[in-house]
Enzyme design. Structure first.
Site, PDB file in Angstrom:
ATOM      1  N   ALA A  64      21.481  -7.547  30.291  1.00 48.83           N
ATOM      2  CA  ALA A  64      20.852  -8.672  29.614  1.00 48.83           C
ATOM      3  C   ALA A  64      21.180  -9.910  30.436  1.00 48.83           C
ATOM      4  O   ALA A  64      22.179  -9.926  31.168  1.00 48.83           O
ATOM      5  CB  ALA A  64      21.415  -8.797  28.211  1.00 48.83           C
ATOM      6  N   GLY A 109      22.685  -4.116  29.341  1.00 44.32           N
ATOM      7  CA  GLY A 109      21.363  -3.926  28.750  1.00 44.32           C
ATOM      8  C   GLY A 109      20.473  -3.001  29.572  1.00 44.32           C
ATOM      9  O   GLY A 109      19.576  -2.353  29.021  1.00 44.32           O
ATOM     10  N   GLU A 112      21.552   0.370  28.581  1.00 41.52           N
ATOM     11  CA  GLU A 112      21.063   0.574  27.202  1.00 41.52           C
ATOM     12  C   GLU A 112      19.550   0.831  27.177  1.00 41.52           C
ATOM     13  O   GLU A 112      19.054   1.630  26.381  1.00 41.52           O
ATOM     14  CB  GLU A 112      21.421  -0.650  26.344  1.00 41.52           C
ATOM     15  CG  GLU A 112      22.926  -0.774  26.132  1.00 41.52           C
ATOM     16  CD  GLU A 112      23.310  -2.079  25.459  1.00 41.52           C
ATOM     17  OE1 GLU A 112      23.045  -3.151  26.058  1.00 41.52           O
ATOM     18  OE2 GLU A 112      23.874  -2.046  24.354  1.00 41.52           O
ATOM     19  N   GLU A 132      30.256  -4.761  29.072  1.00 44.58           N
ATOM     20  CA  GLU A 132      30.327  -5.920  28.160  1.00 44.58           C
ATOM     21  C   GLU A 132      31.738  -6.352  27.816  1.00 44.58           C
ATOM     22  O   GLU A 132      32.007  -7.546  27.702  1.00 44.58           O
ATOM     23  CB  GLU A 132      29.541  -5.627  26.867  1.00 44.58           C
ATOM     24  CG  GLU A 132      28.024  -5.680  27.035  1.00 44.58           C
ATOM     25  CD  GLU A 132      27.412  -4.388  27.557  1.00 44.58           C
ATOM     26  OE1 GLU A 132      28.157  -3.464  27.939  1.00 44.58           O
ATOM     27  OE2 GLU A 132      26.173  -4.314  27.585  1.00 44.58           O
TER      28      GLU A 132
HETATM   29  N1  COA Z   1      22.425 -11.814  34.028  1.00 43.90           N
HETATM   30  C1  COA Z   1      22.003 -12.899  34.700  1.00 43.90           C
HETATM   31  N2  COA Z   1      21.970 -12.961  36.044  1.00 43.90           N
HETATM   32  C2  COA Z   1      22.358 -11.869  36.723  1.00 43.90           C
HETATM   33  C3  COA Z   1      22.804 -10.707  36.088  1.00 43.90           C
HETATM   34  C4  COA Z   1      22.816 -10.702  34.651  1.00 43.90           C
HETATM   35  N3  COA Z   1      23.199  -9.625  33.958  1.00 43.90           N
HETATM   36  N4  COA Z   1      23.156  -9.796  37.026  1.00 43.90           N
HETATM   37  C5  COA Z   1      22.908 -10.383  38.207  1.00 43.90           C
HETATM   38  N5  COA Z   1      22.440 -11.628  38.037  1.00 43.90           N
HETATM   39  C6  COA Z   1      22.050 -12.603  39.068  1.00 43.90           C
HETATM   40  C7  COA Z   1      23.264 -13.233  39.725  1.00 43.90           C
HETATM   41  O1  COA Z   1      23.765 -14.282  38.932  1.00 43.90           O
HETATM   42  C8  COA Z   1      22.655 -13.707  41.022  1.00 43.90           C
HETATM   43  O2  COA Z   1      21.910 -14.879  40.772  1.00 43.90           O
HETATM   44  P1  COA Z   1      22.010 -16.136  41.792  1.00 43.90           P
HETATM   45  O3  COA Z   1      21.511 -15.603  43.096  1.00 43.90           O
HETATM   46  O4  COA Z   1      21.096 -17.155  41.183  1.00 43.90           O
HETATM   47  O5  COA Z   1      23.454 -16.524  41.830  1.00 43.90           O
HETATM   48  C9  COA Z   1      21.655 -12.601  41.359  1.00 43.90           C
HETATM   49  O6  COA Z   1      21.398 -11.934  40.129  1.00 43.90           O
HETATM   50  C10 COA Z   1      22.182 -11.597  42.349  1.00 43.90           C
HETATM   51  O7  COA Z   1      23.399 -11.084  41.866  1.00 43.90           O
HETATM   52  P2  COA Z   1      24.771 -11.119  42.705  1.00 43.90           P
HETATM   53  O8  COA Z   1      25.899 -11.140  41.722  1.00 43.90           O
HETATM   54  O9  COA Z   1      24.744 -12.206  43.715  1.00 43.90           O
HETATM   55  O10 COA Z   1      24.688  -9.710  43.448  1.00 43.90           O
HETATM   56  P3  COA Z   1      25.903  -8.837  43.933  1.00 43.90           P
HETATM   57  O11 COA Z   1      25.317  -7.745  44.768  1.00 43.90           O
HETATM   58  O12 COA Z   1      26.967  -9.665  44.558  1.00 43.90           O
HETATM   59  O13 COA Z   1      26.536  -8.190  42.605  1.00 43.90           O
HETATM   60  C11 COA Z   1      26.429  -7.114  40.440  1.00 43.90           C
HETATM   61  C12 COA Z   1      25.762  -7.300  41.824  1.00 43.90           C
HETATM   62  C13 COA Z   1      25.485  -6.258  39.617  1.00 43.90           C
HETATM   63  C14 COA Z   1      27.769  -6.375  40.611  1.00 43.90           C
HETATM   64  C15 COA Z   1      26.659  -8.482  39.762  1.00 43.90           C
HETATM   65  O14 COA Z   1      25.451  -9.222  39.808  1.00 43.90           O
HETATM   66  C16 COA Z   1      27.065  -8.401  38.320  1.00 43.90           C
HETATM   67  O15 COA Z   1      28.232  -8.096  38.026  1.00 43.90           O
HETATM   68  N6  COA Z   1      26.134  -8.681  37.389  1.00 43.90           N
HETATM   69  C17 COA Z   1      26.405  -8.710  35.961  1.00 43.90           C
HETATM   70  C18 COA Z   1      26.480  -7.295  35.437  1.00 43.90           C
HETATM   71  C19 COA Z   1      26.807  -7.306  33.964  1.00 43.90           C
HETATM   72  O16 COA Z   1      27.899  -7.661  33.550  1.00 43.90           O
HETATM   73  N7  COA Z   1      25.837  -6.889  33.138  1.00 43.90           N
HETATM   74  C20 COA Z   1      25.988  -6.802  31.722  1.00 43.90           C
HETATM   75  C21 COA Z   1      25.465  -8.011  31.044  1.00 43.90           C
HETATM   76  S1  COA Z   1      25.630  -7.901  29.289  1.00 43.90           S
END
Ligand code: COA
Length: 260
Positions: A64, A109, A112, A132
């Site tokens: 999400a 999400g 999910e 989460e």
């Molecule tokens: N919500 C909002 N934005 C998200 C996102 C999420 N769940 N997951 C990734 N993004 C965005 C990042 O903020 C980034 O945006 P930006 O370029 O404007 O800063 C972009 O997507 C690319 O992600 P980035 O983190 O730079 O890529 P990465 O390869 O370094 O890392 C992940 C990838 C998936 C490990 C990391 O993005 C992450 O931990 N995301 C959240 C995962 C999460 O906790 N999901 C559950 C949410 S309830």
């Protein structure tokens, strides 16, 4: 370009979540478009199978949209949870099989969303998690309920409480996905599976899906009764006449029913 693209290829409906710069994170606009795409394909009688995937090579859906979760009141957060759940319920209740084709991240999400689909297949580079609790939250789009039902309570709690990502191979081992392929083959293999299901009796596919889904909510004896009723119903279908006759005549069946 819309944040959710729908493509129709013969009897296959493809839904692509299209926010690759945010790893296809589900914001409210995506949820709204996803809902209307599912409803459209559900109502389109020529469609027999739906495939759900993320745009780009890096991510199915990375969760999400965390930006929309920050600073919500308790009531707003509860409503948001119900909103995500209602869209995912639509997918789960679809009479047409929905296949999640998972490339890269399926987190929060995104995991999910995949759980609400009927079949999950993944590329070798897929990474799945319900992270989460690492954000101080709990899964709110069905994860606490569907993961335990799919893989059992112990494995579900391991994933949910550790918040750790698991590999595609581990997801296959625990039954979270049912097939894993090299990334370059995922799309082709997803299409192959969709075509295989499309070659079966649409009526039978739809009732088999219903029998399994409904049965999981019933005690075994009631589930068996339900199966027998649906078996009675399908036995009278044109597809059942054709399928059994084709077997006896040693030829391929030619199913005419297209509606599901
Ligand atoms: N919500 C909002 N934005 C998200 C996102 C999420 N769940 N997951 C990734 N993004 C965005 C990042 O903020 C980034 O945006 P930006 O370029 O404007 O800063 C972009 O997507 C690319 O992600 P980035 O983190 O730079 O890529 P990465 O390869 O370094 O890392 C992940 C990838 C998936 C490990 C990391 O993005 C992450 O931990 N995301 C959240 C995962 C999460 O906790 N999901 C559950 C949410 S309830």
């Amino acid at each position: 370009m819309s944040v959710v693209e729908t493509q129709i290829e013969n009897r296959l409906g493809r839904i692509i979540i299209n926010r690759p710069d945010k790893l296809n994170a589900l914001n409210n606009e995506v949820l709204e478009k996803l809902e209307s795409s599912i409803l459209d394909l559900q109502q389109n009688s020529s469609i027999g199978v739906i495939v759900l995937q993320g745009a780009g090579e890096k991510s199915f859906v990375a969760g999400a949209d965390i930006a929309e979760f920050n600073g919500l009141t308790a009531d707003q957060a509860r409503v948001q949870s119900l909103r995500g759940q209602s869209v995912f319920n639509l997918i789960e209740q679809s009479s047409k099989p929905v296949i999640a084709s998972i490339q890269g991240f399926a987190l929060g999400g995104g995991c999910e969303l995949a759980l609400a689909c009927h079949i999950r297949i993944a590329s070798e580079n897929a990474r799945l998690a319900l992270p989460e609790v690492s954000l101080g939250l709990i899964p709110g789009y069905g994860g606490t309920q569907r993961l335990a039902r799919l893989v059992g309570m112990g494995v579900a709690l391991d994933m949910i409480l550790s918040a750790e990502m698991i590999s595609a191979v581990d997801a296959l081992r625990i039954g979270l996905v049912s097939r894993v392929y090299p990334a370059v083959d995922l799309d082709g293999q997803t299409m192959r599976l969709a075509e295989t299901i499309l070659s079966r009796s649409p009526h039978a596919v739809s009732l088999a899906l219903k029998a399994v889904r409904d049965g999981l909510l019933l005690p075994l004896a009631k589930g068996l009764e339900h199966e027998a009723s649906l078996f009675g119903l399908i036995s009278q279908s044109a597809d059942a006449q054709e399928g059994t006759a084709a077997f006896l005549e040693k030829r391929k069946p030619n199913f005419q029913t297209k509606d599901m």
